[in-house]
Design a protein around this motif. Structure first.
Motif, short mmCIF file in Angstrom:
data_model
loop_
_atom_site.label_atom_id
_atom_site.label_comp_id
_atom_site.label_asym_id
_atom_site.label_seq_id
_atom_site.Cartn_x
_atom_site.Cartn_y
_atom_site.Cartn_z
N GLN A 325 0.83 -1.21 0.00
CA GLN A 325 0.00 0.00 0.00
C GLN A 325 0.86 1.25 0.00
OE1 GLN A 325 -2.36 0.12 3.56
NE2 GLN A 325 -0.60 -0.01 4.94
N LEU A 326 0.23 2.35 -0.42
CA LEU A 326 0.88 3.66 -0.38
C LEU A 326 0.34 4.41 0.83
CD1 LEU A 326 0.64 4.75 -4.14
CD2 LEU A 326 2.53 3.57 -2.99
N PRO A 327 1.22 5.07 1.59
CA PRO A 327 0.73 5.84 2.75
C PRO A 327 -0.02 7.09 2.30
CG PRO A 327 3.06 6.23 2.41
CD PRO A 327 2.67 5.15 1.44
N ALA A 328 -0.83 7.63 3.16
CA ALA A 328 -1.62 8.83 2.83
C ALA A 328 -0.71 9.99 2.43
CB ALA A 328 -2.50 9.21 4.02
N GLU A 329 0.45 10.11 3.10
CA GLU A 329 1.35 11.23 2.83
C GLU A 329 1.95 11.17 1.42
OE1 GLU A 329 5.75 9.74 4.40
OE2 GLU A 329 4.73 11.33 5.48
N PHE A 330 1.83 10.02 0.77
CA PHE A 330 2.38 9.89 -0.58
C PHE A 330 1.76 10.89 -1.53
CE2 PHE A 330 3.32 7.86 -4.65
CZ PHE A 330 4.61 7.41 -4.45
N ALA A 331 0.51 11.28 -1.27
CA ALA A 331 -0.19 12.25 -2.11
C ALA A 331 0.44 13.63 -2.06
CB ALA A 331 -1.66 12.33 -1.70
N GLN A 332 1.34 13.85 -1.12
CA GLN A 332 1.99 15.16 -0.99
C GLN A 332 3.36 15.20 -1.64
OE1 GLN A 332 0.18 17.63 0.29
NE2 GLN A 332 -1.43 16.06 0.49
#
Length: 560
Positions: A325-332
């Motif tokens: 999975q990708l962490p939520a912070e990856f969107a930043q």
């Protein structure tokens, strides 16, 4: 009679003036006449340029001859450049080695691209050398006398057969660039750590099992290239704060080097294909100048923390790990332009649609059942690879990616080719092989920039006539479908070079295929081709192609 006597006296005077009259002793004079000065200049012009010798050795002009000429002119001390590259030299002759001692001003010496097996000890006499090119030879060792070249700034030994370096190389304290790529080095002497001015250390493609601890004293280092070795660990490197490029790809490292967080000027960190399982949480926030981070082919189970702090990061490679999975912070991670997440175990990549600068995206070979909603937000995306997933359909909003030129959705379970995708008028490559599509939309005629269209291994039963509009198409693959015929409009594909329709159910071919003037590959195997005589098909694709030409001629002749 008087006139003849006058000419005779003038001639005798000229003989005295130019020194050719040997009959009487001539008194030396410190005055140089204009005529003598002209002759001297002509003689000097005939001598090779003393300060630079570009090694174009001809049959009648050897290195020996060059040195002899230079010695005769009493100018051998002035030679600064000697280039003997690409001369098929297997050795330097004893005579040349003797002359080498006289090249006191030589600064640049190139011997690359020969067949030298050894470097003579006389090389150590060239103490003025600043640049020595020994690359692309068969050299197995360097003489210890190389340690005398204390003015050397660049030493290039790439593509040789060195198994070790002499400890004396540590005396080259002015060295800034040391190239040792593609040799057989199993270790480097600790004395290399004395090279306090070294800026570039390149030892890729050797057999190093470890690196000396003294490397941490080399505070001037800016580039460390150790890829393709056998390193299992790295020494402390905390003092190397000037390093901008650290390349440790293709080793067997299980941990990152100690002190890596101190390399605050690092712009390129390349760790591809090691055995690294994790990245310390506090590492990336300290490497704020990183523009490229390559962790492909390791054993990461989590995306490293702190990626959003890397505001200059443009290339991020996390392929071939064990990410789920990708962490939520990856969107930043807003600055990233090239993002490779392929060959992991990701079931969801929704965070990527928040990355506005991504131009190249590879999410192939994961566990994706659909592409993320909002992918149309990635307006600068040019290349999208999403093959080898579990996609059952394609987002219609893909058609809004107007910058897209390369799209791969091969080896999925896609049953439908949405007509909206045909709005991608800039697309050059479309790979949709290995799906379950039964037809392609007639709107495909709008994809006028297509050069490569791969539709093999689907369930296509027909090809629409509109395909004839794709006049930029160079390659068309229709292998292993359920086609019973090909449209005559294929003959309009004036740029086509490769046409393959192996393993279909085609009984006849359109004569118009013969009009494909640029065709160089014509794959037609494993089709019935019942309407073409077996004597023709048995002859192969060329015979069939010629047969179509004959039929076309008859067809255009009114059936004659």
């Amino acid at each position: 009679m008087a006139e003849a006597e006058k000419k005779k006296k003038k001639k005798e005077k000229e003989k005295v003036d130019d020194g050719t009259n040997k009959s009487k002793p001539k008194k030396k004079s410190k005055v140089i006449t204009p005529r003598a000065l002209k002759m001297l200049r002509e003689q000097q012009a005939a001598i090779p340029a003393p300060k630079e010798y570009i090694g174009k050795l001809e049959a009648n002009k050897s290195l020996d001859k060059f040195i002899e000429d230079t010695l005769a002119a009493n100018r051998i001390d002035e030679v600064e450049t000697l280039d003997l590259s690409r001369q098929k030299l297997t050795e330097l002759t004893p005579r040349v080695k003797f002359y080498m001692r006289m090249l006191k001003s030589l600064k640049i010496f190139n011997l690359y691209s020969n067949k030298l097996r050894a470097v003579p000890s006389e090389l150590g006499e060239l103490t003025a050398l600043t640049s020595l090119g020994l690359n692309e030879n068969h050299i197995t060792e360097l003489p210890k006398e190389i340690g005398k070249l204390t003015n050397l700034v660049m030493l290039d030994c790439r593509f040789n057969r060195l198994t070790a370096l002499p400890p004396e190389v540590g005396n080259l304290t002015n060295l800034k660039k040391l190239f040792l790529r593609y040799n057989k080095l199993t270790s480097l002497p600790k004395e290399v750590g004395k090279l306090k001015n070294l800026e570039v250390l390149s030892v890729r493609n050797n057999r190093l099992g470890a690196l000396f601890e003294e490397v941490n004293n080399m505070r001037s280092l800016e580039v460390i290239d150790l890829q393709h070795n056998h390193l299992t660990s790295m020494p402390e490197i905390s003092n190397l704060t000037k390093v901008t490029v650290l390349d440790l790809q293709y080793n067997t490292l299980t941990e990152l080097p100690r002190g890596l967080s101190k390399l605050v000027n690092l712009t390129h960190l390349q760790l591809k294909y090691n055995q690294i399982r994790s990245v310390p949480d506090d590492l990336l926030p300290r490497l704020t100048k990183l523009t490229e981070l390559d962790l492909e082919g390791n054993r990461l189970t989590q995306v490293p923390k702190g990626l959003p702090t890397l505001t200059k990061l443009s290339k991020l490679y996390l392929s071939r790990n064990k990410l789920t999975q990708l962490p939520a912070e990856f969107a930043q991670t807003k600055s990233v332009e090239e993002l490779f997440l392929n060959d992991n175990m990701l079931a969801n990549v929704d965070q990527i649609v928040s990355l506005p600068n991504v131009r190249v995206l590879n999410i192939s070979n994961n566990n994706l059942s659909e592409l993320p909603a909002g992918i149309a937000n990635m307006t600068v995306l040019r290349e999208l690879s999403a093959g080898s997933n579990q996609l059952e359909s394609l987002n219609r909003e893909l058609g809004q990616l107007k910058s897209l030129i390369h799209l791969e959705v091969n080896d999925n379970d896609i049953t439908e080719f949405p007509s909206e995708i045909c709005r991608l008028t800039q697309l050059k490559v479309l790979n949709a092989e290995g799906n379950k599509m039964r037809c392609i939309p007639k709107e495909i005629s709008s994809m006028v920039s297509l050069e490569k269209l791969q539709l093999g291994y689907n369930q296509l039963t027909s090809i629409c006539t509109e395909i004839g509009s794709l006049t930029s198409l160079v390659e068309l693959n229709l292998d292993e479908n359920q086609l019973k015929a090909l449209p005559p409009e294929l003959g309009q594909l004036v740029s086509l070079e490769v046409l393959s329709f192996n393993e279909n159910e085609i009984n006849d071919l359109p004569n118009e295929l013969y009009m494909l003037d640029h065709l160089r590959l014509f794959g037609m195997d494993d089709n019935p081709l019942a309407n073409i005589p077996s004597s023709i098909t048995d002859g192969g694709s060329q015979e069939v192609f010629n047969y179509l030409g004959e039929r076309l001629q008859k067809q255009q002749g009114g059936g004659v």
